[in-house]
Design a protein around this motif. Structure first.
Motif, PDB file in Angstrom:
ATOM      1  N   THR A 101       0.840  -1.192   0.000  1.00  0.00           N
ATOM      2  CA  THR A 101       0.000   0.000   0.000  1.00  0.00           C
ATOM      3  C   THR A 101       0.871   1.237   0.000  1.00  0.00           C
ATOM      4  N   LEU A 102       0.503   2.201  -0.838  1.00  0.00           N
ATOM      5  CA  LEU A 102       1.170   3.497  -0.871  1.00  0.00           C
ATOM      6  C   LEU A 102       0.146   4.561  -0.498  1.00  0.00           C
ATOM      7  N   VAL A 103       0.459   5.364   0.514  1.00  0.00           N
ATOM      8  CA  VAL A 103      -0.446   6.405   0.973  1.00  0.00           C
ATOM      9  C   VAL A 103       0.307   7.726   1.007  1.00  0.00           C
ATOM     10  N   VAL A 104      -0.292   8.750   0.443  1.00  0.00           N
ATOM     11  CA  VAL A 104       0.282  10.095   0.450  1.00  0.00           C
ATOM     12  C   VAL A 104      -0.676  11.014   1.184  1.00  0.00           C
ATOM     13  N   ILE A 105      -0.166  11.746   2.158  1.00  0.00           N
ATOM     14  CA  ILE A 105      -0.989  12.662   2.941  1.00  0.00           C
ATOM     15  C   ILE A 105      -0.457  14.075   2.730  1.00  0.00           C
ATOM     16  N   SER A 106      -1.354  14.996   2.451  1.00  0.00           N
ATOM     17  CA  SER A 106      -0.963  16.371   2.194  1.00  0.00           C
ATOM     18  C   SER A 106      -1.904  17.311   2.935  1.00  0.00           C
ATOM     19  N   CYS A 107      -1.346  18.428   3.383  1.00  0.00           N
ATOM     20  CA  CYS A 107      -2.133  19.439   4.071  1.00  0.00           C
ATOM     21  C   CYS A 107      -1.796  20.801   3.460  1.00  0.00           C
ATOM     22  N   LEU A 108      -2.820  21.534   3.022  1.00  0.00           N
ATOM     23  CA  LEU A 108      -2.622  22.814   2.347  1.00  0.00           C
ATOM     24  C   LEU A 108      -3.454  23.884   3.051  1.00  0.00           C
ATOM     25  N   GLY A 109      -2.806  24.961   3.412  1.00  0.00           N
ATOM     26  CA  GLY A 109      -3.516  26.054   4.079  1.00  0.00           C
ATOM     27  C   GLY A 109      -3.832  27.179   3.119  1.00  0.00           C
ATOM     28  N   LEU A 110      -5.086  27.456   2.916  1.00  0.00           N
ATOM     29  CA  LEU A 110      -5.548  28.578   2.094  1.00  0.00           C
ATOM     30  C   LEU A 110      -6.505  29.390   2.960  1.00  0.00           C
ATOM     31  N   TYR A 111      -5.955  30.420   3.604  1.00  0.00           N
ATOM     32  CA  TYR A 111      -6.722  31.194   4.588  1.00  0.00           C
ATOM     33  C   TYR A 111      -8.060  31.633   4.004  1.00  0.00           C
ATOM     34  N   PRO A 112      -9.162  31.427   4.701  1.00  0.00           N
ATOM     35  CA  PRO A 112      -9.247  30.915   6.090  1.00  0.00           C
ATOM     36  C   PRO A 112      -9.481  29.411   6.162  1.00  0.00           C
ATOM     37  N   GLU A 166      -3.419   0.281  -3.661  1.00  0.00           N
ATOM     38  CA  GLU A 166      -3.032  -1.014  -3.107  1.00  0.00           C
ATOM     39  C   GLU A 166      -2.724  -1.980  -4.235  1.00  0.00           C
ATOM     40  N   LEU A 167      -1.704  -2.812  -4.003  1.00  0.00           N
ATOM     41  CA  LEU A 167      -1.322  -3.849  -4.950  1.00  0.00           C
ATOM     42  C   LEU A 167      -1.390  -5.205  -4.271  1.00  0.00           C
ATOM     43  N   HIS A 168      -1.806  -6.198  -5.028  1.00  0.00           N
ATOM     44  CA  HIS A 168      -1.772  -7.579  -4.544  1.00  0.00           C
ATOM     45  C   HIS A 168      -1.309  -8.457  -5.700  1.00  0.00           C
ATOM     46  N   SER A 169      -0.191  -9.181  -5.494  1.00  0.00           N
ATOM     47  CA  SER A 169       0.411 -10.019  -6.540  1.00  0.00           C
ATOM     48  C   SER A 169       0.710  -9.207  -7.793  1.00  0.00           C
ATOM     49  N   GLY A 170       1.143  -7.954  -7.587  1.00  0.00           N
ATOM     50  CA  GLY A 170       1.530  -7.110  -8.707  1.00  0.00           C
ATOM     51  C   GLY A 170       0.384  -6.457  -9.438  1.00  0.00           C
ATOM     52  N   SER A 225      -5.210   5.046 -10.384  1.00  0.00           N
ATOM     53  CA  SER A 225      -5.323   3.657 -10.848  1.00  0.00           C
ATOM     54  C   SER A 225      -4.162   3.217 -11.737  1.00  0.00           C
ATOM     55  N   GLU A 226      -3.391   4.184 -12.312  1.00  0.00           N
ATOM     56  CA  GLU A 226      -2.287   3.823 -13.204  1.00  0.00           C
ATOM     57  C   GLU A 226      -0.933   4.303 -12.681  1.00  0.00           C
ATOM     58  N   THR A 227      -0.820   5.616 -12.479  1.00  0.00           N
ATOM     59  CA  THR A 227       0.470   6.170 -12.067  1.00  0.00           C
ATOM     60  C   THR A 227       0.890   5.668 -10.686  1.00  0.00           C
ATOM     61  N   CYS A 228      -0.040   5.680  -9.742  1.00  0.00           N
ATOM     62  CA  CYS A 228       0.290   5.252  -8.374  1.00  0.00           C
ATOM     63  C   CYS A 228       0.747   3.791  -8.331  1.00  0.00           C
ATOM     64  N   PRO A 229       0.022   2.823  -8.944  1.00  0.00           N
ATOM     65  CA  PRO A 229       0.515   1.438  -8.930  1.00  0.00           C
ATOM     66  C   PRO A 229       1.861   1.256  -9.623  1.00  0.00           C
ATOM     67  N   GLN A 230       2.075   1.984 -10.744  1.00  0.00           N
ATOM     68  CA  GLN A 230       3.366   1.873 -11.437  1.00  0.00           C
ATOM     69  C   GLN A 230       4.514   2.360 -10.550  1.00  0.00           C
ATOM     70  N   TYR A 231       4.287   3.471  -9.872  1.00  0.00           N
ATOM     71  CA  TYR A 231       5.310   3.993  -8.973  1.00  0.00           C
ATOM     72  C   TYR A 231       5.576   3.017  -7.829  1.00  0.00           C
ATOM     73  N   LEU A 232       4.494   2.460  -7.271  1.00  0.00           N
ATOM     74  CA  LEU A 232       4.636   1.521  -6.154  1.00  0.00           C
ATOM     75  C   LEU A 232       5.378   0.268  -6.589  1.00  0.00           C
ATOM     76  N   LEU A 233       5.101  -0.233  -7.808  1.00  0.00           N
ATOM     77  CA  LEU A 233       5.823  -1.401  -8.322  1.00  0.00           C
ATOM     78  C   LEU A 233       7.309  -1.103  -8.470  1.00  0.00           C
ATOM     79  N   VAL A 236       9.064   1.033  -6.704  1.00  0.00           N
ATOM     80  CA  VAL A 236       9.645   1.066  -5.357  1.00  0.00           C
ATOM     81  C   VAL A 236       9.854  -0.351  -4.836  1.00  0.00           C
ATOM     82  N   LEU A 237       8.875  -1.227  -5.068  1.00  0.00           N
ATOM     83  CA  LEU A 237       8.978  -2.614  -4.590  1.00  0.00           C
ATOM     84  C   LEU A 237      10.112  -3.358  -5.292  1.00  0.00           C
ATOM     85  N   ASP A 238      10.258  -3.145  -6.610  1.00  0.00           N
ATOM     86  CA  ASP A 238      11.327  -3.818  -7.351  1.00  0.00           C
ATOM     87  C   ASP A 238      12.697  -3.359  -6.862  1.00  0.00           C
ATOM     88  N   ALA A 239      12.820  -2.051  -6.601  1.00  0.00           N
ATOM     89  CA  ALA A 239      14.101  -1.533  -6.104  1.00  0.00           C
ATOM     90  C   ALA A 239      14.408  -2.085  -4.715  1.00  0.00           C
TER      91      ALA A 239
END
Length: 237
Positions: A3-14, A24-28, A83-91, A93-96
């Motif tokens: 599982t790859l999770v990205v958390i971001s917080c952005l402040g735009l007053y107020p 999430e990936l299972h068996s690639g 659905s595409e970029t996130c799984p490719q990036y996670l794969l 990272v896992l391969d490395a």
């Protein structure tokens, strides 16, 4: 499952906008992805399965936001990222990481004596270095029985990202004979390293390691000197 999770917080007053996105990936294979947004600490919208769903407490603003996202095809772009970029990036990272996780480097071990702990006593030291991964078991043994009083130091890093460990045993001088240091490590399989205290093989190996390179160096120097003297004599003749 990965599982790859990205958390971001952005402040735009107020306002404070918080985003959580992941996949999430299972068996690639990608099995799920989602994005959740919060406004001022309260759930606002979520994007999952190609649709934008306003949170129950978001009211009209949440519904309006989802309508704008759908009309401007922004939701399709976000869904493609999830659905595409996130799984490719996670794969990637896992391969490395897989190569690093599967890395196995066999240890080297040698024995020495430490500072004399007292009259009639010896401090036996077993050095183990150059092993990877970090988990290792080093024991002072007599036969198949582990000796009480074995002291293990901290596992320290080497410059090449392998590890070093020093294990000592304080014994009476007359009881050192027959003791051995046993090293167990995943890279060795069932072939443990066993070094016997005072064993002639260990001393012989140390002498060979010191004497042989010295002899080679002396021979090379002798040939160099003879060649120089011969060429110098020919020049004079």
């Amino acid at each position: 499952m990965a599982t790859l999770v990205v958390i971001s917080c952005l402040g735009l007053y107020p306002f404070v906008i918080q985003l959580t996105a992941g996949c999430e990936l299972h068996s690639g294979e990608a099995i799920g992805s989602s994005l959740r947004g919060a406004l001022g600490g309260l759930d606002f919208v979520s994007i999952q399965n190609h649709s934008c769903v306003p949170a129950p407490d978001s009211g009209f603003r949440g519904q309006k936001f989802c309508a704008l996202m759908t009309q401007n095809a922004v939701i399709s772009y976000i869904e493609r990222l999830l659905s595409e970029t996130c799984p490719q990036y996670l794969l990637g990272v896992l391969d490395a990481g897989k190569a690093e996780l599967q890395r196995q480097v066999k240890p080297e071990a040698w024995l020495s004596s430490g500072p004399t702990p007292g009259p009639g006593r010896l401090l036996l030291v077993c050095h183990v270095s150059g092993f990877y991964p970090k988990p290792v078991r080093v024991m002072w043994m007599r036969g198949e029985q582990e000796q009480p009083g074995t002291q293990q130091g901290d596992i320290m890093p080497n410059a090449d990202w392998t590890w070093y460990l020093r294990v000592t045993l304080n014994v009476a001088a007359g009881e050192a004979a027959g003791l051995n240091c046993r090293v167990k490590h995943s890279s060795l399989g069932d072939q443990d390293i066993i070094l016997y205290w005072g064993h002639p093989t260990s001393i012989g190996l140390i002498l060979v390691a010191i004497i042989v390179p010295s002899l080679i160096l002396l021979i090379c120097l002798a040939f160099g000197v003879l060649r120089f003297m011969g060429s110098h004599r020919v020049g004079h003749d």
